[in-house]
Design a protein around this motif. Sequence first.
Motif, PDB file in Angstrom:
ATOM      1  N   THR A   5       0.887  -0.964  -0.036  1.00 39.25           N
ATOM      2  CA  THR A   5       0.211  -0.384   0.149  1.00 39.25           C
ATOM      3  C   THR A   5       0.947   1.272  -0.579  1.00 39.25           C
ATOM      4  O   THR A   5       2.163   0.992   0.203  1.00 39.25           O
ATOM      5  CB  THR A   5      -0.967  -0.160   1.475  1.00 39.25           C
ATOM      6  N   CYS A  34     -12.980   4.535  11.204  1.00 45.82           N
ATOM      7  CA  CYS A  34     -13.689   3.240  11.134  1.00 45.82           C
ATOM      8  C   CYS A  34     -15.060   3.231  12.111  1.00 45.82           C
ATOM      9  O   CYS A  34     -15.786   2.659  11.767  1.00 45.82           O
ATOM     10  CB  CYS A  34     -12.810   1.773  12.219  1.00 45.82           C
ATOM     11  N   SER A 284     -10.125   1.218   3.254  1.00 47.37           N
ATOM     12  CA  SER A 284      -9.206  -0.180   3.013  1.00 47.37           C
ATOM     13  C   SER A 284      -7.370  -0.213   2.793  1.00 47.37           C
ATOM     14  O   SER A 284      -7.305  -0.272   2.689  1.00 47.37           O
ATOM     15  CB  SER A 284      -9.660  -0.617   1.406  1.00 47.37           C
ATOM     16  N   THR A 288      -4.946  -4.971  -0.491  1.00 48.58           N
ATOM     17  CA  THR A 288      -4.997  -6.163  -1.477  1.00 48.58           C
ATOM     18  C   THR A 288      -5.593  -6.850  -0.463  1.00 48.58           C
ATOM     19  O   THR A 288      -5.033  -7.223   0.049  1.00 48.58           O
ATOM     20  CB  THR A 288      -4.565  -6.442  -2.348  1.00 48.58           C
ATOM     21  N   GLN A 293     -12.869 -11.260   0.358  1.00 58.53           N
ATOM     22  CA  GLN A 293     -13.204 -10.395   1.837  1.00 58.53           C
ATOM     23  C   GLN A 293     -14.603  -9.070   1.758  1.00 58.53           C
ATOM     24  O   GLN A 293     -14.446  -8.457   0.333  1.00 58.53           O
ATOM     25  CB  GLN A 293     -12.205  -9.852   2.183  1.00 58.53           C
ATOM     26  N   ASN A 295     -14.500  -6.549   3.077  1.00 57.05           N
ATOM     27  CA  ASN A 295     -12.788  -5.777   2.943  1.00 57.05           C
ATOM     28  C   ASN A 295     -12.289  -5.763   2.780  1.00 57.05           C
ATOM     29  O   ASN A 295     -10.938  -6.470   3.436  1.00 57.05           O
ATOM     30  CB  ASN A 295     -12.788  -4.214   4.389  1.00 57.05           C
ATOM     31  N   PRO A 296     -10.935  -5.674   1.522  1.00 54.37           N
ATOM     32  CA  PRO A 296      -9.681  -5.622   1.431  1.00 54.37           C
ATOM     33  C   PRO A 296      -8.327  -5.765   2.462  1.00 54.37           C
ATOM     34  O   PRO A 296      -7.721  -6.416   2.319  1.00 54.37           O
ATOM     35  CB  PRO A 296      -9.275  -5.439   0.289  1.00 54.37           C
ATOM     36  N   LEU A 297      -8.933  -4.615   3.421  1.00 55.90           N
ATOM     37  CA  LEU A 297      -8.033  -4.693   4.383  1.00 55.90           C
ATOM     38  C   LEU A 297      -8.184  -6.107   5.632  1.00 55.90           C
ATOM     39  O   LEU A 297      -6.798  -6.279   6.054  1.00 55.90           O
ATOM     40  CB  LEU A 297      -8.619  -3.068   5.446  1.00 55.90           C
TER      41      LEU A 297
END
Length: 341
Positions: A5, A34, A284, A288, A293, A295-297
């Motif tokens: 990232t 969040c 996110s 990736t 998922q 959320n890709p986080l």
Amino acid sequence: MPLRTPLALLTAALTAATCLTAAGPAQAHTRHDCSPAVSIDGYSDALDKTTYENTYVGNFSALAMDRDGSLAALSDRSSLFRLDARTLKPRSVVPLTDENGTALDSEGLAVDRDGTRMVTSETEPSVRRYSRTGRVLDRLPVPDALRVSPAGRARPNGTFEGLTLLPGGRTLLASMEYALSGDDSTIVRFQTWRRTPHGHFTLGAQYAYRTDPGLGVPEVQATPDGRLLVLERGFTSGVGNTVRLYLADPRGATDTSGIDTLPARPEARLIKKTLLTDLVTCPSLGATAKQPQPNPLLDNIEAMTITGRTKNTLRVLLASDDNENKTQTTRFYALRVRTTT
């Protein structure tokens, strides 16, 4: 290994030195909310699929701040790493075994005030004290009911996952991941031990905590005021992980050590909990995922430690357990958690 990232190295403080932050100076203090109670500073995949001294770096099940300011990271494959708290680079690794030299399914970790390590293994389950060099110093008693079936009522791979010392260091608490046979499927037990004048631990009170349906408790950490941060986690094939962070208060809860099945009639007072965030709501941050998922986080988040605080805000570090699986990631997450809710 480069980060996955734009968020780069660990530069700002989580203690005075541990935080994953945005890459550019202008972004260094950007808040990524969040929820009203939780924001994320960043994440790092720097240790994903790496090795150190011929030991796989991953499978992280617990984190703890060590007395020297480094980060202790426990692998569930019987390895205890010392990580640089600023860069996450491994500095040493110690193998852990039981008294007979057998490897552990090591899950929970707490560093005591004298620097000894307290480690749970969910196989039996057990709690042992280790020296810094990995020598077994002591083994704590465990209630019969919490032992894995057929010796007790616990399910395999569902016992002591979380471990934490309460403020003052006189009480140790371990969280079961899943319910005992005979208990309601959403109620898990938290077992405590009290420190004796000679430094050993004896069985203390036990408390009941209700999870959200389908979720278990992989980690618990005591806050400075005696409450608990509790991670709840689940996984649905084809959908991904659910990871929620709760603030829980065991004060006022009933001692359930003498109650065979839960909920009791009249129902025992459970630990009260308040949702801080569902991590699916976090931005996110360009992360990736190697599998589906929401959320890709997100990944298989299993480890948590409190690394510092300012007023009513805790700095919290999470880590995921990649299970040495190519579809999962060893990922660290830096959160700010406000506990005034």
